[in-house]
Design a protein around this motif. Structure first.
Motif, PDB file in Angstrom:
ATOM      1  N   UNK A 256       0.850  -1.205   0.000  1.00  0.00           N
ATOM      2  CA  UNK A 256       0.000   0.000   0.000  1.00  0.00           C
ATOM      3  C   UNK A 256       0.878   1.245   0.000  1.00  0.00           C
ATOM      4  N   UNK A 257       1.937   1.221   0.815  1.00  0.00           N
ATOM      5  CA  UNK A 257       2.827   2.386   0.882  1.00  0.00           C
ATOM      6  C   UNK A 257       3.472   2.612  -0.488  1.00  0.00           C
ATOM      7  N   UNK A 258       3.862   1.500  -1.141  1.00  0.00           N
ATOM      8  CA  UNK A 258       4.518   1.646  -2.441  1.00  0.00           C
ATOM      9  C   UNK A 258       3.573   2.188  -3.509  1.00  0.00           C
ATOM     10  N   UNK A 259       2.309   1.780  -3.413  1.00  0.00           N
ATOM     11  CA  UNK A 259       1.345   2.236  -4.427  1.00  0.00           C
ATOM     12  C   UNK A 259       1.135   3.744  -4.347  1.00  0.00           C
ATOM     13  N   UNK A 260       1.414   4.308  -3.185  1.00  0.00           N
ATOM     14  CA  UNK A 260       1.207   5.757  -3.030  1.00  0.00           C
ATOM     15  C   UNK A 260       2.429   6.582  -3.430  1.00  0.00           C
ATOM     16  N   UNK A 261       3.532   5.898  -3.734  1.00  0.00           N
ATOM     17  CA  UNK A 261       4.753   6.635  -4.108  1.00  0.00           C
ATOM     18  C   UNK A 261       4.561   7.314  -5.463  1.00  0.00           C
ATOM     19  N   UNK A 262       5.033   8.568  -5.579  1.00  0.00           N
ATOM     20  CA  UNK A 262       4.798   9.241  -6.869  1.00  0.00           C
ATOM     21  C   UNK A 262       5.821   8.814  -7.935  1.00  0.00           C
ATOM     22  N   UNK A 263       7.016   8.366  -7.525  1.00  0.00           N
ATOM     23  CA  UNK A 263       8.015   7.945  -8.505  1.00  0.00           C
ATOM     24  C   UNK A 263       7.523   6.706  -9.260  1.00  0.00           C
ATOM     25  N   UNK A 264       7.294   6.840 -10.581  1.00  0.00           N
ATOM     26  CA  UNK A 264       6.706   5.704 -11.321  1.00  0.00           C
ATOM     27  C   UNK A 264       7.574   4.453 -11.300  1.00  0.00           C
ATOM     28  N   UNK A 265       8.934   4.621 -11.252  1.00  0.00           N
ATOM     29  CA  UNK A 265       9.795   3.445 -11.259  1.00  0.00           C
ATOM     30  C   UNK A 265       9.570   2.623  -9.985  1.00  0.00           C
ATOM     31  N   UNK A 266       9.585   3.352  -8.843  1.00  0.00           N
ATOM     32  CA  UNK A 266       9.397   2.636  -7.576  1.00  0.00           C
ATOM     33  C   UNK A 266       7.997   2.040  -7.490  1.00  0.00           C
ATOM     34  N   UNK A 267       7.009   2.812  -8.026  1.00  0.00           N
ATOM     35  CA  UNK A 267       5.630   2.314  -7.965  1.00  0.00           C
ATOM     36  C   UNK A 267       5.502   0.996  -8.748  1.00  0.00           C
ATOM     37  N   UNK A 268       6.198   0.954  -9.864  1.00  0.00           N
ATOM     38  CA  UNK A 268       6.107  -0.262 -10.683  1.00  0.00           C
ATOM     39  C   UNK A 268       6.705  -1.481  -9.983  1.00  0.00           C
ATOM     40  N   UNK A 269       7.589  -1.227  -9.058  1.00  0.00           N
ATOM     41  CA  UNK A 269       8.214  -2.363  -8.372  1.00  0.00           C
ATOM     42  C   UNK A 269       7.222  -3.124  -7.488  1.00  0.00           C
ATOM     43  N   UNK A 270       6.024  -2.551  -7.274  1.00  0.00           N
ATOM     44  CA  UNK A 270       5.016  -3.276  -6.478  1.00  0.00           C
ATOM     45  C   UNK A 270       4.747  -4.643  -7.097  1.00  0.00           C
ATOM     46  N   UNK A 271       4.842  -4.697  -8.424  1.00  0.00           N
ATOM     47  CA  UNK A 271       4.557  -5.976  -9.109  1.00  0.00           C
ATOM     48  C   UNK A 271       5.572  -7.035  -8.658  1.00  0.00           C
ATOM     49  N   UNK A 272       6.853  -6.616  -8.542  1.00  0.00           N
ATOM     50  CA  UNK A 272       7.883  -7.568  -8.099  1.00  0.00           C
ATOM     51  C   UNK A 272       7.604  -8.020  -6.671  1.00  0.00           C
ATOM     52  N   UNK A 273       7.230  -7.044  -5.854  1.00  0.00           N
ATOM     53  CA  UNK A 273       6.997  -7.388  -4.441  1.00  0.00           C
ATOM     54  C   UNK A 273       5.792  -8.327  -4.318  1.00  0.00           C
ATOM     55  N   UNK A 274       4.777  -8.048  -5.134  1.00  0.00           N
ATOM     56  CA  UNK A 274       3.603  -8.931  -5.109  1.00  0.00           C
ATOM     57  C   UNK A 274       3.996 -10.339  -5.525  1.00  0.00           C
ATOM     58  N   UNK A 275       4.813 -10.404  -6.552  1.00  0.00           N
ATOM     59  CA  UNK A 275       5.209 -11.687  -7.097  1.00  0.00           C
ATOM     60  C   UNK A 275       5.980 -12.513  -6.054  1.00  0.00           C
ATOM     61  N   UNK A 276       6.956 -11.875  -5.424  1.00  0.00           N
ATOM     62  CA  UNK A 276       7.755 -12.614  -4.457  1.00  0.00           C
ATOM     63  C   UNK A 276       6.891 -12.975  -3.241  1.00  0.00           C
ATOM     64  N   UNK A 277       5.955 -12.103  -2.879  1.00  0.00           N
ATOM     65  CA  UNK A 277       5.087 -12.402  -1.734  1.00  0.00           C
ATOM     66  C   UNK A 277       4.248 -13.642  -2.005  1.00  0.00           C
ATOM     67  N   UNK A 278       3.732 -13.699  -3.224  1.00  0.00           N
ATOM     68  CA  UNK A 278       2.907 -14.863  -3.574  1.00  0.00           C
ATOM     69  C   UNK A 278       3.727 -16.145  -3.500  1.00  0.00           C
ATOM     70  N   UNK A 279       4.975 -16.031  -3.956  1.00  0.00           N
ATOM     71  CA  UNK A 279       5.848 -17.195  -3.945  1.00  0.00           C
ATOM     72  C   UNK A 279       6.090 -17.664  -2.497  1.00  0.00           C
ATOM     73  N   UNK A 280       6.366 -16.724  -1.625  1.00  0.00           N
ATOM     74  CA  UNK A 280       6.605 -17.085  -0.220  1.00  0.00           C
ATOM     75  C   UNK A 280       5.343 -17.758   0.343  1.00  0.00           C
ATOM     76  N   UNK A 281       4.196 -17.176   0.042  1.00  0.00           N
ATOM     77  CA  UNK A 281       2.949 -17.745   0.591  1.00  0.00           C
ATOM     78  C   UNK A 281       2.747 -19.186   0.149  1.00  0.00           C
ATOM     79  N   UNK A 282       3.095 -19.435  -1.114  1.00  0.00           N
ATOM     80  CA  UNK A 282       2.929 -20.807  -1.619  1.00  0.00           C
ATOM     81  C   UNK A 282       3.865 -21.769  -0.896  1.00  0.00           C
ATOM     82  N   UNK A 283       4.947 -21.240  -0.346  1.00  0.00           N
ATOM     83  CA  UNK A 283       5.939 -22.114   0.274  1.00  0.00           C
ATOM     84  C   UNK A 283       5.680 -22.409   1.754  1.00  0.00           C
ATOM     85  N   UNK A 284       4.664 -21.857   2.297  1.00  0.00           N
ATOM     86  CA  UNK A 284       4.291 -22.261   3.655  1.00  0.00           C
ATOM     87  C   UNK A 284       3.572 -23.608   3.557  1.00  0.00           C
TER      88      UNK A 284
END
Ligand code: PEP
Ligand code: MG
Length: 588
Positions: free
Chosen positions: A122-150
């Motif tokens: 949520x904090x990242x989605x509010x960032x105005x820098x478009x490059x950093x904002x786009x990185x939310x996709x990477x964070x989402x991706x890795x989060x999903x991967x971790x969740x699958x590994x529990x």
């Protein structure tokens, strides 16, 4: 020392479906879905932290091996993305944050990890820098991967229990597919009162609030909460005093409901004897029990898209015939009006679109889809006709913008009748066929359309959005979506006038028909039928029994000369309050 109970928090949104619901919350957040949540006893917390470390380790190994594989195949920079994903997990503060969450919340590791990541995202989605904002996709991706590994876990409380559902937004199909026996109420961050999601919530009698703004990340799963679908308040960790107040309000409403049910065998006729047909809007045949319990005079609108989309595409003529036959048999002497498929807009499309439409509400929707797919459309028409042999059915076409569309529909109906006759199949050749009036152009040519049909059904949900150019599901402009805009009121009158000139009847099946503040106005504008959600039948009946048609006509005359929506609303609201004060709750 005893722990201090969490403080009560109140979030305000737009009430979308009336009622009060109490329960633990289940939070489904944006981006990826929440894992199940369960409580962990004090002596199990260490184990949870171990599970977290293990899930991180497995994920790191997977990412490293993915990078090696991609490097082998591509040989360029492509594998670096996985290295970047791995770096997310190497941030020591992340592990510390999740471990702290496990200690404080006393909930399972995957849920705590998920909750922490939601806050980060949520904090990242509010960032105005478009490059950093786009990185939310990477964070989402890795989060999903971790969740699958529990590891999968037992002892799950989550969705097996009755709950209040908290989500960023819901689509109509999400709402339709929820397990209603577990769903006590729902709240969404986005959404608006006239979306199909809200309409479904009302049809199902589930208290709901939409447009709450950012709440998902602030709410702990399983927190006790109250959904007040009258005022739009969502109260998390309610105090004892608040809970008491709401218990007593819920009781009062229950008593009021019982009193209304006592009127259910009375005809919906005004004090001076004008009968207004009071029918119900439904989406699924299981709602027919409610139609009967509330003594609605049949079904004024059966929205076929929900059951058709649920059964999968393409639906067969046979399974449609079965559904419509059930409808025909169960509504008895009252007609059930089947609306042909109205997909598109905010509802799922029946066939995947190669490109999303830029303006779905102005796009491939309603009758446009059916007329472009005549074979599929004819299957629906034949199914309705076949079922008409078993009871009183009617049909109507959505999203009609002019005469030629209705003529093409009628020609296809004739073709279907001829085909069935050739087959020796029985059907009701006189079934009523109507046009939905929900586009301003249709109002302006209503005299001509009236020559082609047996009735009009005004779809005010759309008529309002297209008249005042306000997207019905966009909360940002919701204030401008005014059912009593003078243009809307005048359009309803133009429609009823055109219908009377042609000797046909007019109903309203949009949500406006159930707005008790507007009953005097709608009756005065000359409608013959009101079709409302099954739960709204009882209050609307009481309103109709309490008004005088002569007075309503005079009121409508006045309203038609008024320049603003506020004045028109006030005029009708005051008349309603004088006629049935118990149903007009000022604090709602
Ligand atoms: C309407 O537009 O008022 C209507 C009844 O149809 P829907 O809400 O399904 O578009
Ligand atoms: Mg509509």
């Amino acid at each position: 020392m005893a722990e201090k109970p969490p403080e009560e928090e109140v979030f305000c949104g737009t009430p979308a479906s009336r009622g009060i619901a109490f329960g633990p919350v289940h939070v489904a957040a944006r981006g990826f879905s929440a894992p199940n949540v369960y409580e962990i006893p004090e002596d199990g917390l260490k184990l949870e932290k171990g599970r977290l470390t293990a899930a991180f380790d497995i994920t790191r190994q997977q990412l490293a091996s993915l990078k090696t594989k991609i490097d082998e195949v591509a040989g360029g920079d492509e594998g670096l993305v996985f290295e970047a994903h791995g770096m997310v997990l190497d941030d020591p503060s992340l592990q510390t944050k999740v471990e702290l969450a496990i200690e404080n919340r006393k909930q399972n590791a995957e849920y705590c990890f998920y909750a922490v990541m939601q806050t980060v995202l949520e904090a990242m989605r509010r960032i105005s820098d478009p490059y950093l904002r786009e990185r939310t996709i990477d964070i989402e991706d890795v989060s999903q991967r971790v969740l699958r590994n529990f590891e999968a876990s037992t002892n799950i409380i989550g969705l097996d229990h009755q709950h209040l559902f908290v989500a960023h937004d819901l689509t109509p199909s999400d709402t339709a597919s929820m397990d209603r026996s577990k769903l006590l109420g729902f709240v969404t961050e986005e959404g608006s009162v006239n979306s199909h999601t809200a309409i479904l919530a009302r049809a199902l009698g589930i208290p709901a609030i939409v447009g709450l703004g950012k709440v998902v990340v602030e709410i702990t799963a399983l927190a006790p909460a109250i959904v007040d679908g009258y005022s739009g308040k969502f109260i998390v960790h309610p105090s004892e005093e608040t809970t008491k107040y709401y218990r007593s309000l819920a009781n009062r409403k229950r008593e009021q409901r019982k009193a209304l049910e006592e009127l259910r065998d009375q005809e919906s006729t005004t004090k001076d004897g004008r009968h207004i047909t009071l029918s119900a809007n439904i989406e699924f045949t299981h709602e027919l029990d409610l139609v009967q319990d509330n003594r609605a005079e049949g079904v004024g609108l059966f929205r076929t898209e929900f059951f058709l989309l649920e059964t999968g595409y393409p639906p067969t003529e046979k399974n449609q015939t079965e559904t419509y036959t059930e409808l025909a048999k169960r509504t008895g002497s009252h007609p059930a009006i089947i609306r042909t498929l109205d997909s598109g807009g905010d509802k799922l499309s029946v066939e995947p679109l190669t490109e999303p439409e830029p303006n779905p509400f102005l796009g491939w929707r309603g009758i446009r889809v059916s007329l472009d797919r005549p074979d599929f459309f004819k299957e629906q028409l034949r199914a309705i006709l076949r079922a008409s042999a078993h009871g009183k059915l009617g049909m109507m076409f959505p999203f009609i913008s002019g005469v030629s569309e209705i003529q093409r529909c009628q020609a296809l109906v004739k073709e279907c009748m001829a085909e069935l006759e050739a087959e020796g199949c029985k059907f009701d050749a006189d079934l009523e066929i109507g046009a939905m009036i929900e586009i301003p152009s249709a109002v302006l040519v209503a005299d001509e359309i009236a020559q082609e049909v047996d009735f009009f059904s005004i779809g005010t949900n759309d008529l309002i959005q297209y008249t005042v150019a306000v997207d019905r599901i966009n909360n940002r402009v919701a204030k401008l979506y005014r059912s009593t805009h003078p243009a809307v009121i005048r359009m309803i009158k133009m429609t009823t006038d055109a219908a009377s000139r042609a000797g046909i009847w007019t109903g309203i099946c949009g949500e406006m028909a159930a707005d008790l503040s507007l009953t005097p106005l709608l009756v005065g504008l000359g409608v013959d039928e009101l079709s409302v959600g099954p739960h709204e039948v009882a209050p609307v009946r009481k309103a109709l029994l309490s008004v005088d048609f002569g007075e309503c006509k005079a009121l409508a005359q006045k309203a038609l000369a008024m320049p603003t929506s506020a004045e028109i609303y006030h005029l009708s609201h005051e008349a309603a309050k004088a006629a049935y004060p118990d149903l007009i709750d000022e604090d709602e």
